[in-house]
Motif scaffolding. Structure first.
Motif, PDB file in Angstrom:
ATOM      1  N   VAL A  27     -25.179 -64.070  89.385  1.00 54.70           N
ATOM      2  CA  VAL A  27     -24.587 -63.095  90.295  1.00 54.70           C
ATOM      3  C   VAL A  27     -25.707 -62.370  91.026  1.00 54.70           C
ATOM      4  O   VAL A  27     -26.652 -61.889  90.401  1.00 54.70           O
ATOM      5  N   ALA A  28     -25.578 -62.311  92.347  1.00 50.57           N
ATOM      6  CA  ALA A  28     -26.500 -61.530  93.172  1.00 50.57           C
ATOM      7  C   ALA A  28     -25.699 -60.422  93.847  1.00 50.57           C
ATOM      8  O   ALA A  28     -24.577 -60.647  94.320  1.00 50.57           O
ATOM      9  N   ILE A  29     -26.280 -59.238  93.867  1.00 51.97           N
ATOM     10  CA  ILE A  29     -25.618 -58.058  94.431  1.00 51.97           C
ATOM     11  C   ILE A  29     -26.571 -57.423  95.437  1.00 51.97           C
ATOM     12  O   ILE A  29     -27.737 -57.181  95.125  1.00 51.97           O
ATOM     13  N   TYR A  37     -30.206 -57.455  93.841  1.00 54.59           N
ATOM     14  CA  TYR A  37     -30.350 -57.500  92.393  1.00 54.59           C
ATOM     15  C   TYR A  37     -29.606 -58.746  91.917  1.00 54.59           C
ATOM     16  O   TYR A  37     -28.625 -59.159  92.521  1.00 54.59           O
ATOM     17  N   HIS A  38     -30.057 -59.331  90.818  1.00 54.31           N
ATOM     18  CA  HIS A  38     -29.313 -60.466  90.284  1.00 54.31           C
ATOM     19  C   HIS A  38     -29.392 -60.501  88.765  1.00 54.31           C
ATOM     20  O   HIS A  38     -30.254 -59.873  88.158  1.00 54.31           O
ATOM     21  N   THR A  39     -28.447 -61.237  88.210  1.00 63.07           N
ATOM     22  CA  THR A  39     -28.432 -61.432  86.769  1.00 63.07           C
ATOM     23  C   THR A  39     -27.910 -62.824  86.466  1.00 63.07           C
ATOM     24  O   THR A  39     -27.174 -63.421  87.264  1.00 63.07           O
ATOM     25  N   GLN A  54     -26.739 -54.721  81.726  1.00 60.56           N
ATOM     26  CA  GLN A  54     -28.123 -54.588  82.189  1.00 60.56           C
ATOM     27  C   GLN A  54     -28.178 -54.495  83.708  1.00 60.56           C
ATOM     28  O   GLN A  54     -28.969 -53.718  84.259  1.00 60.56           O
ATOM     29  N   LEU A  55     -27.351 -55.271  84.394  1.00 58.88           N
ATOM     30  CA  LEU A  55     -27.299 -55.205  85.852  1.00 58.88           C
ATOM     31  C   LEU A  55     -26.810 -53.840  86.314  1.00 58.88           C
ATOM     32  O   LEU A  55     -27.412 -53.229  87.209  1.00 58.88           O
ATOM     33  N   ILE A  56     -25.750 -53.333  85.697  1.00 55.53           N
ATOM     34  CA  ILE A  56     -25.233 -51.999  86.044  1.00 55.53           C
ATOM     35  C   ILE A  56     -26.309 -50.944  85.797  1.00 55.53           C
ATOM     36  O   ILE A  56     -26.534 -50.066  86.637  1.00 55.53           O
ATOM     37  N   ILE A  70     -21.552 -59.300  97.285  1.00 51.94           N
ATOM     38  CA  ILE A  70     -21.691 -59.971  95.983  1.00 51.94           C
ATOM     39  C   ILE A  70     -21.596 -61.475  96.200  1.00 51.94           C
ATOM     40  O   ILE A  70     -20.714 -61.950  96.924  1.00 51.94           O
ATOM     41  N   VAL A  71     -22.488 -62.204  95.561  1.00 49.84           N
ATOM     42  CA  VAL A  71     -22.417 -63.668  95.514  1.00 49.84           C
ATOM     43  C   VAL A  71     -22.447 -64.059  94.046  1.00 49.84           C
ATOM     44  O   VAL A  71     -23.291 -63.590  93.288  1.00 49.84           O
ATOM     45  N   CYS A  72     -21.520 -64.914  93.667  1.00 51.83           N
ATOM     46  CA  CYS A  72     -21.461 -65.401  92.288  1.00 51.83           C
ATOM     47  C   CYS A  72     -21.309 -66.915  92.310  1.00 51.83           C
ATOM     48  O   CYS A  72     -20.445 -67.449  93.000  1.00 51.83           O
TER      49      CYS A  72
END
Length: 126
Positions: A27-29, A37-39, A54-56, A70-72
Protein backbone atom coordinates in the motif's frame (compact mmCIF):
# COMPACT_ATOMS: atom_id res chain seq x y z
CA UNK A 1 -2.60 10.97 -12.38
CA UNK A 2 1.06 11.94 -11.90
CA UNK A 3 0.93 11.13 -8.18
CA UNK A 4 -0.68 7.75 -8.89
CA UNK A 5 2.13 6.92 -11.35
CA UNK A 6 4.75 7.79 -8.74
CA UNK A 7 2.88 5.68 -6.19
CA UNK A 8 2.70 2.71 -8.57
CA UNK A 9 6.46 2.99 -9.00
CA UNK A 10 6.94 2.89 -5.21
CA UNK A 11 4.70 -0.19 -5.03
CA UNK A 12 6.53 -1.90 -7.88
CA UNK A 13 9.91 -1.34 -6.19
CA UNK A 14 8.56 -2.67 -2.89
CA UNK A 15 7.15 -5.77 -4.61
CA UNK A 16 10.55 -6.52 -6.10
CA UNK A 17 12.14 -6.47 -2.65
CA UNK A 18 9.95 -9.14 -1.03
CA UNK A 19 8.90 -12.76 -1.27
CA UNK A 20 5.12 -12.36 -1.21
CA UNK A 21 2.47 -14.72 0.08
CA UNK A 22 -1.11 -15.34 -1.00
CA UNK A 23 -2.63 -12.26 0.65
CA UNK A 24 0.30 -9.86 0.66
CA UNK A 25 -0.54 -6.24 -0.05
CA UNK A 26 1.69 -3.30 -0.80
CA UNK A 27 0.00 0.00 0.00
CA UNK A 28 1.26 3.45 -0.95
CA UNK A 29 -0.33 6.57 0.51
CA UNK A 30 0.19 10.14 -0.66
CA UNK A 31 -0.48 12.60 2.13
CA UNK A 32 -1.46 16.22 1.75
CA UNK A 33 2.22 17.19 2.14
CA UNK A 34 2.93 15.34 -1.14
CA UNK A 35 5.11 12.69 0.50
CA UNK A 36 4.49 9.03 -0.38
CA UNK A 37 4.46 6.54 2.49
CA UNK A 38 4.20 2.81 1.94
CA UNK A 39 3.92 -0.44 3.79
CA UNK A 40 4.04 -4.14 3.02
CA UNK A 41 1.30 -6.16 4.65
CA UNK A 42 2.29 -9.81 4.74
CA UNK A 43 -1.25 -11.15 5.13
CA UNK A 44 -4.03 -8.57 4.85
CA UNK A 45 -6.62 -11.15 5.92
CA UNK A 46 -4.88 -12.30 9.09
CA UNK A 47 -6.48 -9.83 11.48
CA UNK A 48 -3.05 -8.84 12.78
CA UNK A 49 -2.58 -5.20 11.88
CA UNK A 50 1.02 -4.51 12.85
CA UNK A 51 2.07 -3.14 9.44
CA UNK A 52 -1.08 -1.07 9.15
CA UNK A 53 -0.57 0.42 12.62
CA UNK A 54 3.06 1.20 11.82
CA UNK A 55 1.91 3.09 8.73
CA UNK A 56 -0.67 5.06 10.75
CA UNK A 57 1.99 5.83 13.37
CA UNK A 58 4.33 7.06 10.65
CA UNK A 59 1.62 9.38 9.32
CA UNK A 60 0.94 10.72 12.81
CA UNK A 61 4.65 11.23 13.59
CA UNK A 62 5.06 13.22 10.37
CA UNK A 63 1.89 15.30 10.82
CA UNK A 64 0.68 13.77 7.57
CA UNK A 65 -2.62 12.21 8.60
CA UNK A 66 -4.62 13.84 5.79
CA UNK A 67 -4.43 11.35 2.92
CA UNK A 68 -5.01 12.43 -0.68
CA UNK A 69 -4.44 9.22 -2.63
CA UNK A 70 -4.05 5.48 -2.03
CA UNK A 71 -2.67 2.70 -4.22
CA UNK A 72 -2.93 -0.91 -3.11
CA UNK A 73 -1.64 -3.94 -4.97
CA UNK A 74 -2.70 -7.36 -3.80
CA UNK A 75 -0.51 -10.33 -4.62
CA UNK A 76 -2.62 -13.00 -6.27
CA UNK A 77 -1.58 -16.65 -6.22
CA UNK A 78 1.88 -15.76 -4.98
CA UNK A 79 2.65 -13.70 -8.10
CA UNK A 80 3.38 -9.96 -8.03
CA UNK A 81 0.68 -8.45 -10.20
CA UNK A 82 0.70 -4.71 -10.76
CA UNK A 83 -2.46 -5.27 -12.76
CA UNK A 84 -4.17 -6.32 -9.53
CA UNK A 85 -4.69 -2.81 -8.19
CA UNK A 86 -7.60 -2.86 -5.77
CA UNK A 87 -8.89 -1.51 -2.47
CA UNK A 88 -6.81 -1.91 0.64
CA UNK A 89 -8.38 -3.96 3.40
CA UNK A 90 -11.45 -2.63 5.18
CA UNK A 91 -9.43 -2.49 8.40
CA UNK A 92 -6.81 -0.19 6.90
CA UNK A 93 -9.45 2.08 5.35
CA UNK A 94 -11.19 2.31 8.73
CA UNK A 95 -7.91 3.03 10.52
CA UNK A 96 -7.18 5.85 8.07
CA UNK A 97 -10.61 7.38 8.70
CA UNK A 98 -10.21 7.01 12.47
CA UNK A 99 -6.84 8.78 12.16
CA UNK A 100 -8.36 11.71 10.24
CA UNK A 101 -12.08 11.97 9.48
CA UNK A 102 -11.39 13.86 6.24
CA UNK A 103 -9.76 10.73 4.83
CA UNK A 104 -13.20 9.63 3.67
CA UNK A 105 -12.34 11.85 0.69
CA UNK A 106 -9.04 10.12 -0.11
CA UNK A 107 -8.99 8.66 -3.62
CA UNK A 108 -8.24 4.98 -4.10
CA UNK A 109 -6.86 3.90 -7.48
CA UNK A 110 -8.73 0.89 -8.85
CA UNK A 111 -8.18 -1.20 -11.97
CA UNK A 112 -11.26 -2.24 -13.89
CA UNK A 113 -12.01 -3.84 -17.23
CA UNK A 114 -11.68 -0.52 -19.02
CA UNK A 115 -8.58 0.79 -17.25
CA UNK A 116 -8.02 2.74 -14.08
CA UNK A 117 -10.66 4.61 -12.10
CA UNK A 118 -10.89 6.05 -8.60
CA UNK A 119 -13.29 5.91 -5.68
CA UNK A 120 -13.07 7.67 -2.36
CA UNK A 121 -12.73 5.76 0.89
CA UNK A 122 -16.20 7.06 1.77
CA UNK A 123 -17.67 5.47 -1.35
CA UNK A 124 -16.23 2.10 -0.33
CA UNK A 125 -17.30 2.10 3.32
CA UNK A 126 -21.07 1.75 3.07
Amino acid sequence: MKEFKEMLSVVKNALQSITPHQYTQVVAICSDNGYIYHTIIDNALSGEMTSEQQLINQLIENNATLVKKIVCVWVKNGVNMLDYVDMPSYNLRKMLCDCNGDNVNAEILLKGKEGFTTKTIGQTMC
